[in-house]
Write a protein that holds these residues in place. Structure first.
Motif, mmCIF file in Angstrom:
data_model
loop_
_atom_site.group_PDB
_atom_site.id
_atom_site.type_symbol
_atom_site.label_atom_id
_atom_site.label_comp_id
_atom_site.label_asym_id
_atom_site.label_seq_id
_atom_site.Cartn_x
_atom_site.Cartn_y
_atom_site.Cartn_z
ATOM 1 N N LYS A 69 2.811 6.637 3.578
ATOM 2 C CA LYS A 69 2.568 7.695 4.564
ATOM 3 C C LYS A 69 3.005 9.050 3.993
ATOM 4 N N ASP A 70 4.046 9.024 3.190
ATOM 5 C CA ASP A 70 4.599 10.262 2.626
ATOM 6 C C ASP A 70 4.080 10.443 1.196
ATOM 7 N N LYS A 71 3.264 11.485 0.990
ATOM 8 C CA LYS A 71 2.652 11.689 -0.318
ATOM 9 C C LYS A 71 3.691 12.002 -1.393
ATOM 10 N N VAL A 72 4.777 12.683 -1.021
ATOM 11 C CA VAL A 72 5.817 13.031 -1.998
ATOM 12 C C VAL A 72 6.480 11.765 -2.544
ATOM 13 N N ASP A 73 6.846 10.857 -1.630
ATOM 14 C CA ASP A 73 7.427 9.560 -2.038
ATOM 15 C C ASP A 73 6.479 8.815 -2.979
ATOM 16 N N TYR A 74 5.225 8.842 -2.598
ATOM 17 C CA TYR A 74 4.184 8.128 -3.346
ATOM 18 C C TYR A 74 4.112 8.656 -4.783
ATOM 19 N N GLU A 75 4.054 9.977 -4.933
ATOM 20 C CA GLU A 75 3.978 10.579 -6.274
ATOM 21 C C GLU A 75 5.238 10.293 -7.085
ATOM 22 N N LYS A 76 6.388 10.343 -6.423
ATOM 23 C CA LYS A 76 7.654 10.034 -7.103
ATOM 24 C C LYS A 76 7.635 8.614 -7.661
ATOM 25 N N PHE A 77 7.165 7.687 -6.841
ATOM 26 C CA PHE A 77 7.127 6.279 -7.255
ATOM 27 C C PHE A 77 6.196 6.109 -8.463
ATOM 28 N N TRP B 56 12.290 1.631 -1.846
ATOM 29 C CA TRP B 56 11.243 2.556 -1.397
ATOM 30 C C TRP B 56 10.700 2.111 -0.034
ATOM 31 N N PRO B 57 11.470 2.254 1.030
ATOM 32 C CA PRO B 57 11.035 1.774 2.346
ATOM 33 C C PRO B 57 9.817 2.525 2.896
ATOM 34 N N GLY B 58 9.529 3.707 2.353
ATOM 35 C CA GLY B 58 8.379 4.474 2.836
ATOM 36 C C GLY B 58 7.057 4.009 2.263
ATOM 37 N N LEU B 59 7.112 3.083 1.309
ATOM 38 C CA LEU B 59 5.883 2.558 0.693
ATOM 39 C C LEU B 59 5.618 1.144 1.192
ATOM 40 N N SER B 60 4.359 0.798 1.300
ATOM 41 C CA SER B 60 4.037 -0.600 1.632
ATOM 42 C C SER B 60 3.378 -1.243 0.414
ATOM 43 N N PHE B 61 3.811 -2.470 0.131
ATOM 44 C CA PHE B 61 3.301 -3.247 -1.000
ATOM 45 C C PHE B 61 2.527 -4.417 -0.398
ATOM 46 N N THR B 62 1.199 -4.337 -0.366
ATOM 47 C CA THR B 62 0.409 -5.328 0.373
ATOM 48 C C THR B 62 -0.302 -6.298 -0.566
ATOM 49 N N ASP B 63 -0.450 -7.550 -0.101
ATOM 50 C CA ASP B 63 -1.118 -8.562 -0.920
ATOM 51 C C ASP B 63 -2.552 -8.838 -0.464
ATOM 52 N N VAL B 64 -3.045 -8.093 0.539
ATOM 53 C CA VAL B 64 -4.430 -8.218 0.992
ATOM 54 C C VAL B 64 -5.001 -6.813 1.119
ATOM 55 N N LYS B 65 -6.224 -6.647 0.637
ATOM 56 C CA LYS B 65 -6.877 -5.339 0.729
ATOM 57 C C LYS B 65 -8.271 -5.514 1.307
ATOM 58 N N ASP B 66 -8.632 -4.640 2.234
ATOM 59 C CA ASP B 66 -9.986 -4.662 2.783
ATOM 60 C C ASP B 66 -10.952 -4.085 1.761
ATOM 61 N N TYR B 67 -12.053 -4.805 1.503
ATOM 62 C CA TYR B 67 -13.087 -4.275 0.626
ATOM 63 C C TYR B 67 -13.804 -3.088 1.280
ATOM 64 N N GLN B 68 -13.959 -3.157 2.626
ATOM 65 C CA GLN B 68 -14.884 -2.265 3.297
ATOM 66 C C GLN B 68 -14.393 -0.831 3.362
ATOM 67 N N LYS B 69 -15.309 0.076 3.058
ATOM 68 C CA LYS B 69 -15.027 1.497 3.182
ATOM 69 C C LYS B 69 -16.279 2.193 3.697
ATOM 70 N N SER B 70 -16.085 3.337 4.352
ATOM 71 C CA SER B 70 -17.209 4.182 4.713
ATOM 72 C C SER B 70 -17.104 5.468 3.912
ATOM 73 N N ALA B 71 -18.181 6.235 3.898
ATOM 74 C CA ALA B 71 -18.181 7.480 3.141
ATOM 75 C C ALA B 71 -17.099 8.415 3.662
ATOM 76 N N LYS B 72 -16.842 8.368 4.981
ATOM 77 C CA LYS B 72 -15.835 9.243 5.576
ATOM 78 C C LYS B 72 -14.425 8.852 5.129
ATOM 79 N N ALA B 73 -14.211 7.517 4.981
ATOM 80 C CA ALA B 73 -12.860 7.041 4.642
ATOM 81 C C ALA B 73 -12.606 7.052 3.143
#
Length: 528
Positions: A469-477, A510-527
């Protein structure tokens, strides 16, 4: 010509089972009834014998297993059957999971001697998650088999599913002589018999001719008990996923398969409504929509073809129509839609909700893509799972590095493996669920691209998709873990961990990051 609406005529189903339960042989016999082939090939065919049509890849024929989903369309009893023969081996569970997102019902094949096996249970659980109605076929009654009531009891206890035997086997092993339809009091000897023989019930003298004299009385008691004590078939309970009708037979010896295919035509549901991100899409809607659940490359190695298999969810898909690819927002032309019969194929002018159609393309379509006649919706339910085995590719000829990159991308788009490109510029890493997928990749790279490869161990054993959710945390990681970050096929970052302890350590830090083992394939042009 039938007056039944096209959607009501469709039956789209998968066949699921543990390896060696007889699934591919059953598939062959169902195709025979559809007039698709004249002679069914046994899975382990003799050197000069016929090969099973659904197992078309060399590694499948060599090992007598299914490793990819085959799609076959045929007609029977005024119905259009779309049969998806799934891999039975657990190493290909992701392909099977995606396939089950595209069907309306499933046939579960159980070995009469072995009963419920681990793989069967896992596949059943996937069906349960999707509320897919299940028809059970207990196979190999021509061999020594377990007690019928024990098998029914095991299904009920292990799968928490009510059973309703529709047919009952007459004898087993060497004395197996056919089936009794408990609902209609009909005896069918062998599947080649066009019409079954009407009887008055288990006590009918006709059955005396079928069994050895010393077995008749015990069989009558058993069949009468099945009639009195077992639950009767209930269509609503079956469609809701609470009850499975049970059929007995031997696919190899042509017993019980005609009962099964007749039942699929009669009771299996027509195409159901499909959940999208914004609403539920009804199969009867006039505007076309559908999603890609499978990509298959090089079905015809001479033409380097690439086929996207799309499940039509609503409306009518017609040859030459323009459809919107929701992921990009751009239109594509449906120029040569095809129905498949394993490797053989034919161009179709139109397809309806429930149909599975192959669309030739050169990398435009990806697994999980949604096609519509203009609406911005995305169908859900085609996930990607974190791989359990990670390996680096070792290429013996450095001059072929570019060709290898292209081949790996195609294999990853197809879903054979997952591809990860490390941020530190080191060699590509492939991820798979099971070791047999590595064998398939190696064999296909050699056979289809002329690329001999080997594998190298990598220091990583776990991979997880990163979200923050936090872009700063994400870039740091990302900056702090450059050598442990890679991009997947879509450019989404993954964290590569050496072991479970290392993963847990980073999750805690890094509690602000989520490490997920499932990812949705589906995307739209908006997302996107």
């Amino acid at each position: 010509m039938t007056d039944t609406p096209p959607v009501a005529r469709r039956r789209t189903f998968a066949i699921i089972s543990h390896p060696d339960a007889g699934k591919t042989t059953l598939t062959e016999k169902l195709l025979m009834f559809g007039g698709a082939i004249q002679m069914a090939g046994e899975v382990r065919a003799k050197r000069n014998g016929s090969q099973t049509r659904s197992d078309w890849m060399a590694i499948e024929r060599a090992r007598g297993i299914s490793v990819v989903t085959s799609v076959m369309t045929f007609e029977y009893a005024d119905c259009v059957f779309n049969l998806l023969d799934t891999p039975g081996h657990e190493d290909f569970s992701e392909d099977t999971y995606r396939t089950l997102s595209a069907v309306d019902s499933a046939v579960m094949v159980i070995d009469a001697a072995k009963g419920i096996e681990a793989r069967t249970k896992k596949l059943f659980e996937v069906c349960r998650l999707r509320d897919i109605p299940i028809i059970t076929f207990i196979n190999k009654l021509d061999r020594e088999a377990r007690d019928r009531f024990d098998l029914l009891d095991e299904i009920e206890k292990t799968l928490a599913l009510d059973t309703a035997p529709v047919t009952w086997p007459i004898g087993s092993g060497r004395s197996f002589a056919g089936t009794l339809d408990l609902r209609r009091n009909l005896v069918r000897r062998i599947d080649t018999d066009e019409e079954p023989t009407p009887v008055s019930g288990p006590d009918d003298p006709f059955i005396d001719q079928l069994l050895p004299a010393h077995e008749v009385e015990a069989w009558r008691e058993e069949a009468s008990l099945a009639l009195d004590a077992c639950q009767p078939f209930d269509l609503d309970a079956f469609r809701e996923g609470h009850l499975t009708p049970v059929f007995f037979g031997s696919a190899l010896r042509n017993f019980g398969v005609r009962d099964l295919i007749d039942a699929i035509a009669e009771i299996a549901p027509a195409p159901r409504d499909q959940a999208a991100d914004q609403r539920v899409v009804a199969a009867e809607e006039p505007r076309m929509s559908g999603f890609v659940f499978k990509i298959q490359a090089n079905m015809d190695p001479n033409h380097r073809d690439r086929i996207a298999f799309i499940r039509v969810c609503s409306g009518k898909l017609t040859r030459g129509m323009k459809a919107k690819l929701v992921r990009t927002g751009k239109p594509i032309t449906v120029s040569a839609p095809q129905f498949f019969f394993a490797r053989e194929r034919g161009i179709v002018d139109e397809a309806f909700a429930g149909d599975v159609v192959g669309l030739p393309n050169h990398g435009t379509l990806r697994i999980g893509d949604t096609l519509t006649e203009g609406e911005d919706i995305v169908f859900r339910g085609v996930p990607s799972f974190a791989p359990e085995i990670l390996r680096r590719i070792k290429l013996n000829d450095a001059m072929k590095a570019k060709k290898l990159r292209e081949a790996l991308q195609q294999m990853a788009e197809e879903g054979v493996v997952q591809l990860f490109l490390p941020h530190d510029g080191s060699g590509a890493i492939v991820g798979v669920v099971g070791a047999l997928q590595l064998d398939v990749l190696k064999e296909r790279l050699q056979a289809e691209y002329g690329l001999p490869i080997d594998y190298e161990q990598t220091r990583f054993s776990i991979c997880r998709w990163l979200q923050a959710k936090d872009k700063v945390d994400y870039e740091k990681f990302l900056n702090a873990h450059g050598s442990s970050i890679a991009d997947d096929l879509d450019g989404d970052p993954v964290f590569l961990a050496a072991n479970a302890f290392s993963l847990k350590y980073e999750q805690d830090r890094w509690p602000g990051l989520s490490f997920t083992d499932v990812k949705d394939y589906q995307k739209s042009a908006k997302a996107a």
